[in-house]
Design an enzyme around this catalytic site. Structure first.
Site, PDB file in Angstrom:
ATOM      1  N   ASP A   1      43.553  35.764  38.963  1.00  0.00           N
ATOM      2  CA  ASP A   1      42.087  36.685  39.068  1.00  0.00           C
ATOM      3  C   ASP A   1      41.426  36.053  38.129  1.00  0.00           C
ATOM      4  OD1 ASP A   1      41.355  39.984  39.869  1.00  0.00           O
ATOM      5  OD2 ASP A   1      40.119  38.962  38.391  1.00  0.00           O
TER       6      ASP A   1
ATOM      7  N   VAL B   1      36.343  43.619  46.834  1.00  0.00           N
ATOM      8  CA  VAL B   1      36.558  42.784  48.109  1.00  0.00           C
ATOM      9  C   VAL B   1      37.248  43.299  49.114  1.00  0.00           C
ATOM     10  CG1 VAL B   1      37.661  40.335  48.584  1.00  0.00           C
ATOM     11  CG2 VAL B   1      36.720  40.866  46.285  1.00  0.00           C
TER      12      VAL B   1
ATOM     13  N   HIS C   1      44.469  43.054  48.821  1.00  0.00           N
ATOM     14  CA  HIS C   1      44.851  42.480  47.763  1.00  0.00           C
ATOM     15  C   HIS C   1      45.816  43.041  46.845  1.00  0.00           C
ATOM     16  CE1 HIS C   1      40.942  43.400  46.858  1.00  0.00           C
ATOM     17  NE2 HIS C   1      41.141  43.690  45.496  1.00  0.00           N
TER      18      HIS C   1
ATOM     19  N   GLN D   1      37.915  49.223  45.070  1.00  0.00           N
ATOM     20  CA  GLN D   1      37.939  48.151  45.809  1.00  0.00           C
ATOM     21  C   GLN D   1      36.436  47.310  46.140  1.00  0.00           C
ATOM     22  OE1 GLN D   1      39.710  48.479  49.804  1.00  0.00           O
ATOM     23  NE2 GLN D   1      39.723  46.478  50.146  1.00  0.00           N
TER      24      GLN D   1
ATOM     25  N   HIS E   1      46.932  43.246  42.960  1.00  0.00           N
ATOM     26  CA  HIS E   1      46.950  43.053  41.801  1.00  0.00           C
ATOM     27  C   HIS E   1      48.248  43.027  41.018  1.00  0.00           C
ATOM     28  CE1 HIS E   1      42.421  43.644  41.093  1.00  0.00           C
ATOM     29  NE2 HIS E   1      42.529  44.252  42.166  1.00  0.00           N
TER      30      HIS E   1
ATOM     31  N   ASN F   1      43.804  48.615  45.044  1.00  0.00           N
ATOM     32  CA  ASN F   1      42.717  49.555  45.254  1.00  0.00           C
ATOM     33  C   ASN F   1      42.137  49.699  46.695  1.00  0.00           C
ATOM     34  OD1 ASN F   1      42.369  49.803  42.422  1.00  0.00           O
ATOM     35  ND2 ASN F   1      41.479  47.799  42.214  1.00  0.00           N
TER      36      ASN F   1
HETATM   37  P1  5GP Z   1      39.122  44.978  43.626  1.00  0.00           P
HETATM   38  O1  5GP Z   1      38.214  45.602  42.652  1.00  0.00           O
HETATM   39  O2  5GP Z   1      38.450  44.602  44.961  1.00  0.00           O
HETATM   40  O3  5GP Z   1      40.422  45.321  43.670  1.00  0.00           O
HETATM   41  O4  5GP Z   1      39.332  43.507  42.826  1.00  0.00           O
HETATM   42  C1  5GP Z   1      38.833  42.252  43.259  1.00  0.00           C
HETATM   43  C2  5GP Z   1      39.235  41.383  42.301  1.00  0.00           C
HETATM   44  O5  5GP Z   1      39.075  40.087  42.770  1.00  0.00           O
HETATM   45  C3  5GP Z   1      38.701  41.492  40.940  1.00  0.00           C
HETATM   46  O6  5GP Z   1      39.586  41.742  39.844  1.00  0.00           O
HETATM   47  C4  5GP Z   1      37.982  40.080  40.730  1.00  0.00           C
HETATM   48  O7  5GP Z   1      37.900  39.667  39.332  1.00  0.00           O
HETATM   49  C5  5GP Z   1      38.710  39.281  41.628  1.00  0.00           C
HETATM   50  N1  5GP Z   1      37.742  38.165  42.365  1.00  0.00           N
HETATM   51  C6  5GP Z   1      36.523  38.170  42.657  1.00  0.00           C
HETATM   52  N2  5GP Z   1      35.830  37.344  43.077  1.00  0.00           N
HETATM   53  C7  5GP Z   1      36.841  36.156  42.608  1.00  0.00           C
HETATM   54  C8  5GP Z   1      37.040  34.910  43.011  1.00  0.00           C
HETATM   55  O8  5GP Z   1      35.818  34.126  43.455  1.00  0.00           O
HETATM   56  N3  5GP Z   1      38.119  34.089  42.458  1.00  0.00           N
HETATM   57  C9  5GP Z   1      39.075  35.041  41.852  1.00  0.00           C
HETATM   58  N4  5GP Z   1      40.213  34.187  41.400  1.00  0.00           N
HETATM   59  N5  5GP Z   1      39.214  36.096  41.921  1.00  0.00           N
HETATM   60  C10 5GP Z   1      38.090  36.720  42.191  1.00  0.00           C
END
Ligand code: 5GP
Ligand code: ZN
Length: 116
Positions: free
Chosen positions: A32, A98, A102, A96, A104, A89
């Site tokens: 991440d 993205v 996914h 969520q 974590h 998420n």
């Molecule tokens: P969500 O909140 O959608 O469950 O988590 C998305 C995760 O993607 C976040 O923890 C964020 O730090 C990670 N993330 C967002 N953009 C990027 C990226 O460009 N590269 C990487 N490696 N992680 C990302």
């Protein structure tokens, strides 16, 4: 959504660089960009699935592969014995951001419960 518009599709295809810690034909795991624990990586399917909400029964094998990749990568990252947390998420209330499913995987420190 076209995969060219999806951040995690682009990471899965190598179009956007990431620190990949595991990959096979079906799934990719990468660190991440904003780690919330000493070990924090994300496991994604290569194929675009927007969230668990829209996963199909036919995605059973793919979802299982995500868990097994998390298991193997957690061991490789040295957190399997101490323990780690897997988090999906799903949707707005869960935060969520993205829209490509996914998992974590967080480890290397003690976790609080309940999560925020
Ligand atoms: P969500 O909140 O959608 O469950 O988590 C998305 C995760 O993607 C976040 O923890 C964020 O730090 C990670 N993330 C967002 N953009 C990027 C990226 O460009 N590269 C990487 N490696 N992680 C990302
Ligand atoms: Zn995608």
């Amino acid at each position: 959504m076209a995969s060219s518009d999806c951040l995690f599709c682009r990471i899965a295809s190598g179009g956007i660089p990431a620190d990949v810690v595991y990959q096979d034909q079906h799934v990719v795991a990468f660190r991440d960009i904003s780690p919330q624990a000493p070990v924090h990586f994300l496991v994604i399917p290569r194929r675009h699935v927007a969230s668990l909400n829209v996963a199909q029964d036919s995605d059973r094998d793919l979802l299982g592969r995500m868990f097994l990749a998390a298991r193997d990568t957690a061991r490789a990252e040295g957190v399997a014995d101490g323990g780690y947390r897997t988090v999906l998420n799903v949707g707005a209330d869960a935060g969520q951001v993205v829209q490509h499913v996914h998992m974590h995987v967080l480890g290397g420190r003690e976790m609080g419960w309940p999560p925020g």
